[in-house]
Motif scaffolding. Structure first.
Motif, PDB file in Angstrom:
ATOM      1  N   LEU A   1       3.702  -1.595   8.055  1.00  0.00           N
ATOM      2  CA  LEU A   1       2.382  -1.113   7.675  1.00  0.00           C
ATOM      3  C   LEU A   1       2.303   0.391   7.928  1.00  0.00           C
ATOM      4  CD1 LEU A   1      -0.564  -1.820   6.809  1.00  0.00           C
ATOM      5  CD2 LEU A   1      -1.055  -2.137   9.242  1.00  0.00           C
ATOM      6  N   TYR A   2       1.906   1.119   6.896  1.00  0.00           N
ATOM      7  CA  TYR A   2       1.757   2.575   6.982  1.00  0.00           C
ATOM      8  C   TYR A   2       0.276   2.908   6.801  1.00  0.00           C
ATOM      9  CZ  TYR A   2       6.817   2.599   6.159  1.00  0.00           C
ATOM     10  OH  TYR A   2       8.180   2.381   6.231  1.00  0.00           O
ATOM     11  N   LEU A   3      -0.305   3.519   7.819  1.00  0.00           N
ATOM     12  CA  LEU A   3      -1.745   3.767   7.802  1.00  0.00           C
ATOM     13  C   LEU A   3      -2.066   5.250   7.630  1.00  0.00           C
ATOM     14  CD1 LEU A   3      -2.885   1.436  10.725  1.00  0.00           C
ATOM     15  CD2 LEU A   3      -3.078   1.008   8.263  1.00  0.00           C
ATOM     16  N   PRO A   4      -3.046   5.552   6.800  1.00  0.00           N
ATOM     17  CA  PRO A   4      -3.515   6.941   6.665  1.00  0.00           C
ATOM     18  C   PRO A   4      -4.449   7.300   7.812  1.00  0.00           C
ATOM     19  CG  PRO A   4      -4.750   5.513   5.200  1.00  0.00           C
ATOM     20  CD  PRO A   4      -3.719   4.643   5.862  1.00  0.00           C
TER      21      PRO A   4
ATOM     22  N   THR B   1       5.532   6.335   3.172  1.00  0.00           N
ATOM     23  CA  THR B   1       5.106   7.458   4.008  1.00  0.00           C
ATOM     24  C   THR B   1       4.278   8.452   3.206  1.00  0.00           C
ATOM     25  OG1 THR B   1       7.081   7.232   5.401  1.00  0.00           O
ATOM     26  CG2 THR B   1       5.910   9.334   5.488  1.00  0.00           C
ATOM     27  N   ARG B   2       4.729   8.750   1.986  1.00  0.00           N
ATOM     28  CA  ARG B   2       3.989   9.671   1.130  1.00  0.00           C
ATOM     29  C   ARG B   2       2.620   9.099   0.752  1.00  0.00           C
ATOM     30  NH1 ARG B   2       7.157  13.447  -1.648  1.00  0.00           N
ATOM     31  NH2 ARG B   2       5.172  14.160  -2.534  1.00  0.00           N
ATOM     32  N   LEU B   3       2.564   7.800   0.500  1.00  0.00           N
ATOM     33  CA  LEU B   3       1.294   7.171   0.156  1.00  0.00           C
ATOM     34  C   LEU B   3       0.306   7.282   1.317  1.00  0.00           C
ATOM     35  CD1 LEU B   3       2.568   3.956  -1.678  1.00  0.00           C
ATOM     36  CD2 LEU B   3       1.307   5.844  -2.715  1.00  0.00           C
ATOM     37  N   ALA B   4       0.780   6.987   2.515  1.00  0.00           N
ATOM     38  CA  ALA B   4      -0.104   7.064   3.688  1.00  0.00           C
ATOM     39  C   ALA B   4      -0.578   8.493   3.920  1.00  0.00           C
ATOM     40  CB  ALA B   4       0.616   6.518   4.923  1.00  0.00           C
ATOM     41  N   ASP B   5       0.300   9.454   3.726  1.00  0.00           N
ATOM     42  CA  ASP B   5      -0.094  10.857   3.879  1.00  0.00           C
ATOM     43  C   ASP B   5      -1.142  11.245   2.840  1.00  0.00           C
ATOM     44  OD1 ASP B   5       1.597  11.205   6.006  1.00  0.00           O
ATOM     45  OD2 ASP B   5       3.225  12.076   4.828  1.00  0.00           O
ATOM     46  N   ALA B   6      -1.134  10.543   1.694  1.00  0.00           N
ATOM     47  CA  ALA B   6      -2.106  10.815   0.630  1.00  0.00           C
ATOM     48  C   ALA B   6      -3.391  10.005   0.796  1.00  0.00           C
ATOM     49  CB  ALA B   6      -1.486  10.523  -0.726  1.00  0.00           C
ATOM     50  N   GLY B   7      -3.500   9.228   1.892  1.00  0.00           N
ATOM     51  CA  GLY B   7      -4.732   8.486   2.153  1.00  0.00           C
ATOM     52  C   GLY B   7      -4.722   7.045   1.683  1.00  0.00           C
ATOM     53  N   ILE B   8      -3.534   6.488   1.409  1.00  0.00           N
ATOM     54  CA  ILE B   8      -3.424   5.116   0.899  1.00  0.00           C
ATOM     55  C   ILE B   8      -2.719   4.246   1.929  1.00  0.00           C
ATOM     56  CG2 ILE B   8      -2.450   3.662  -0.933  1.00  0.00           C
ATOM     57  CD1 ILE B   8      -2.611   6.099  -2.778  1.00  0.00           C
ATOM     58  N   VAL B   9      -3.302   3.099   2.231  1.00  0.00           N
ATOM     59  CA  VAL B   9      -2.661   2.123   3.120  1.00  0.00           C
ATOM     60  C   VAL B   9      -1.491   1.487   2.368  1.00  0.00           C
ATOM     61  CG1 VAL B   9      -2.963   0.007   4.439  1.00  0.00           C
ATOM     62  CG2 VAL B   9      -4.848   1.654   4.286  1.00  0.00           C
ATOM     63  N   ALA B  10      -0.312   1.486   2.965  1.00  0.00           N
ATOM     64  CA  ALA B  10       0.875   0.934   2.308  1.00  0.00           C
ATOM     65  C   ALA B  10       1.465  -0.184   3.160  1.00  0.00           C
ATOM     66  CB  ALA B  10       1.910   2.018   2.069  1.00  0.00           C
ATOM     67  N   LEU B  11       1.760  -1.306   2.509  1.00  0.00           N
ATOM     68  CA  LEU B  11       2.369  -2.452   3.194  1.00  0.00           C
ATOM     69  C   LEU B  11       3.644  -2.827   2.452  1.00  0.00           C
ATOM     70  CD1 LEU B  11       2.133  -4.659   5.413  1.00  0.00           C
ATOM     71  CD2 LEU B  11       0.947  -6.071   3.721  1.00  0.00           C
ATOM     72  N   ALA B  12       4.793  -2.553   3.066  1.00  0.00           N
ATOM     73  CA  ALA B  12       6.094  -2.896   2.484  1.00  0.00           C
ATOM     74  C   ALA B  12       6.567  -4.210   3.095  1.00  0.00           C
ATOM     75  CB  ALA B  12       7.101  -1.786   2.751  1.00  0.00           C
ATOM     76  N   VAL B  13       6.923  -5.156   2.238  1.00  0.00           N
ATOM     77  CA  VAL B  13       7.205  -6.520   2.683  1.00  0.00           C
ATOM     78  C   VAL B  13       8.652  -6.896   2.393  1.00  0.00           C
ATOM     79  CG1 VAL B  13       6.512  -8.937   2.456  1.00  0.00           C
ATOM     80  CG2 VAL B  13       4.813  -7.130   2.160  1.00  0.00           C
ATOM     81  N   ASP B  14       9.270  -7.594   3.350  1.00  0.00           N
ATOM     82  CA  ASP B  14      10.554  -8.260   3.090  1.00  0.00           C
ATOM     83  C   ASP B  14      10.252  -9.630   2.489  1.00  0.00           C
ATOM     84  OD1 ASP B  14      12.270  -6.286   3.966  1.00  0.00           O
ATOM     85  OD2 ASP B  14      12.499  -7.113   5.987  1.00  0.00           O
TER      86      ASP B  14
ATOM     87  N   ALA C   1      -6.519  -7.861   3.620  1.00  0.00           N
ATOM     88  CA  ALA C   1      -7.951  -8.172   3.650  1.00  0.00           C
ATOM     89  C   ALA C   1      -8.481  -8.216   5.079  1.00  0.00           C
ATOM     90  CB  ALA C   1      -8.209  -9.494   2.942  1.00  0.00           C
ATOM     91  N   SER C   2      -7.592  -8.433   6.035  1.00  0.00           N
ATOM     92  CA  SER C   2      -8.012  -8.506   7.437  1.00  0.00           C
ATOM     93  C   SER C   2      -8.009  -7.144   8.122  1.00  0.00           C
ATOM     94  CB  SER C   2      -7.087  -9.452   8.208  1.00  0.00           C
ATOM     95  OG  SER C   2      -5.786  -8.890   8.350  1.00  0.00           O
ATOM     96  N   ARG C   3      -7.538  -6.122   7.431  1.00  0.00           N
ATOM     97  CA  ARG C   3      -7.437  -4.798   8.031  1.00  0.00           C
ATOM     98  C   ARG C   3      -8.622  -3.923   7.619  1.00  0.00           C
ATOM     99  NH1 ARG C   3      -3.362  -4.340  11.855  1.00  0.00           N
ATOM    100  NH2 ARG C   3      -3.924  -2.115  11.682  1.00  0.00           N
ATOM    101  N   ARG C   4      -9.302  -3.366   8.595  1.00  0.00           N
ATOM    102  CA  ARG C   4     -10.461  -2.524   8.305  1.00  0.00           C
ATOM    103  C   ARG C   4     -10.053  -1.196   7.669  1.00  0.00           C
ATOM    104  NH1 ARG C   4      -9.733  -2.110  13.840  1.00  0.00           N
ATOM    105  NH2 ARG C   4      -9.470   0.028  14.662  1.00  0.00           N
ATOM    106  N   GLU C   5      -8.752  -0.827   7.806  1.00  0.00           N
ATOM    107  CA  GLU C   5      -8.301   0.430   7.202  1.00  0.00           C
ATOM    108  C   GLU C   5      -8.212   0.342   5.681  1.00  0.00           C
ATOM    109  OE1 GLU C   5      -6.264  -0.091  11.227  1.00  0.00           O
ATOM    110  OE2 GLU C   5      -6.544  -1.284   9.409  1.00  0.00           O
ATOM    111  N   ALA C   6      -8.100  -0.880   5.154  1.00  0.00           N
ATOM    112  CA  ALA C   6      -7.971  -1.077   3.711  1.00  0.00           C
ATOM    113  C   ALA C   6      -9.340  -1.339   3.099  1.00  0.00           C
ATOM    114  CB  ALA C   6      -7.030  -2.243   3.416  1.00  0.00           C
ATOM    115  N   ILE C   7      -9.730  -0.523   2.136  1.00  0.00           N
ATOM    116  CA  ILE C   7     -11.020  -0.691   1.477  1.00  0.00           C
ATOM    117  C   ILE C   7     -10.995  -1.944   0.609  1.00  0.00           C
ATOM    118  CG2 ILE C   7     -12.645   0.328  -0.157  1.00  0.00           C
ATOM    119  CD1 ILE C   7     -11.709   3.062   0.749  1.00  0.00           C
ATOM    120  N   PRO C   8     -11.909  -2.889   0.797  1.00  0.00           N
ATOM    121  CA  PRO C   8     -11.911  -4.128   0.006  1.00  0.00           C
ATOM    122  C   PRO C   8     -12.050  -3.855  -1.490  1.00  0.00           C
ATOM    123  CG  PRO C   8     -13.378  -4.303   1.905  1.00  0.00           C
ATOM    124  CD  PRO C   8     -12.981  -2.863   1.817  1.00  0.00           C
ATOM    125  N   GLY C   9     -11.337  -4.645  -2.274  1.00  0.00           N
ATOM    126  CA  GLY C   9     -11.449  -4.534  -3.724  1.00  0.00           C
ATOM    127  C   GLY C   9     -10.685  -3.387  -4.341  1.00  0.00           C
ATOM    128  N   ARG C  10      -9.922  -2.656  -3.532  1.00  0.00           N
ATOM    129  CA  ARG C  10      -9.134  -1.539  -4.059  1.00  0.00           C
ATOM    130  C   ARG C  10      -7.675  -1.731  -3.660  1.00  0.00           C
ATOM    131  NH1 ARG C  10     -11.785   4.150  -2.888  1.00  0.00           N
ATOM    132  NH2 ARG C  10     -10.180   4.709  -4.416  1.00  0.00           N
TER     133      ARG C  10
END
Length: 201
Positions: A77-80, A105-118, A152-161
């Motif tokens: 999980l990469y958080l902005p 990393t670039r996405l998080a630096d740009a203000g986007i929550v990123a979740l990379a999954v195996d 959906a359980s993370r407050r850092e991620a805006i719902p519906g986006r």
């Protein structure tokens, strides 16, 4: 003192160089200009240092997801710096979430929550359940759903986006899952297939 040329005598082509008087204000103006440029360079340096001190590089946090059929998935999980839209990153066949590290990393630096999954059977995630058909990759759609539930359980991620980016098999899984979830607003697909190992979008 040079003798004036007599009548009928050719004047010498070499004339003494006459030096123009140097203006007194020239050196003063040059010093003022140099001083101005020096102050400007110093000011720019201070601004850059102050700006750089306010930046922070996004770091990954390892998290664990649980699918509806009991598979444990490893993810990063990469958080902005503040809440923002989120994107799920799905790797290619036989690859892992590490492929997305630089992008995440670039996405998080740009203000986007990123979740990379195996995906199941890849990286640090559990293999498919015993007795399951290894050729049936449709079960991997549950992996994407688990990532969506986690966000959906993370407050850092805006719902519906929510967006999904996938490569190869990840692209097909992104399409299949997005068709079931109206909250997914965007897709970024790298090399999707019409029929990738039975995955038909």
């Amino acid at each position: 003192m040079r003798r004036p040329a007599a009548r009928g005598e050719r004047a010498s082509p070499h004339r003494p160089r006459v030096r123009q008087p140097r203006e007194a204000g020239c050196s003063v103006r040059r010093m003022q200009t140099d001083c101005h440029h020096g102050r400007l360079a110093l000011a720019c340096t201070v601004v850059l240092l102050l700006t750089a001190s306010g930046l922070r590089a996004a770091s990954a946090t390892d998290v664990s997801l649980r699918t509806e059929d009991g598979i444990s998935l490893a993810a990063s999980l990469y958080l902005p710096a503040r809440p923002g839209p989120a994107v799920i990153l799905l790797h290619m066949w036989t690859r892992s979430r590490e492929d997305w590290k630089a992008v995440a990393t670039r996405l998080a630096d740009a203000g986007i929550v990123a979740l990379a999954v195996d995906l199941r059977g890849h990286g640090a995630s559990d293999p498919p359940p015993d007795g399951s058909d290894p050729q049936d990759l449709n079960r991997m759609v549950a992996d994407v759903r688990a990532a969506r539930v986690f966000l959906a359980s993370r407050r850092e991620a805006i719902p519906g986006r929510i967006g999904i980016a996938g490569a190869s098999i990840g692209a097909n899984l992104a399409i299949l899952y997005a068709a079931t979830d109206p909250a997914v607003r965007s897709l970024a697909l790298l090399s999707p297939g019409i029929d990738y190992r039975s995955l038909r979008p």
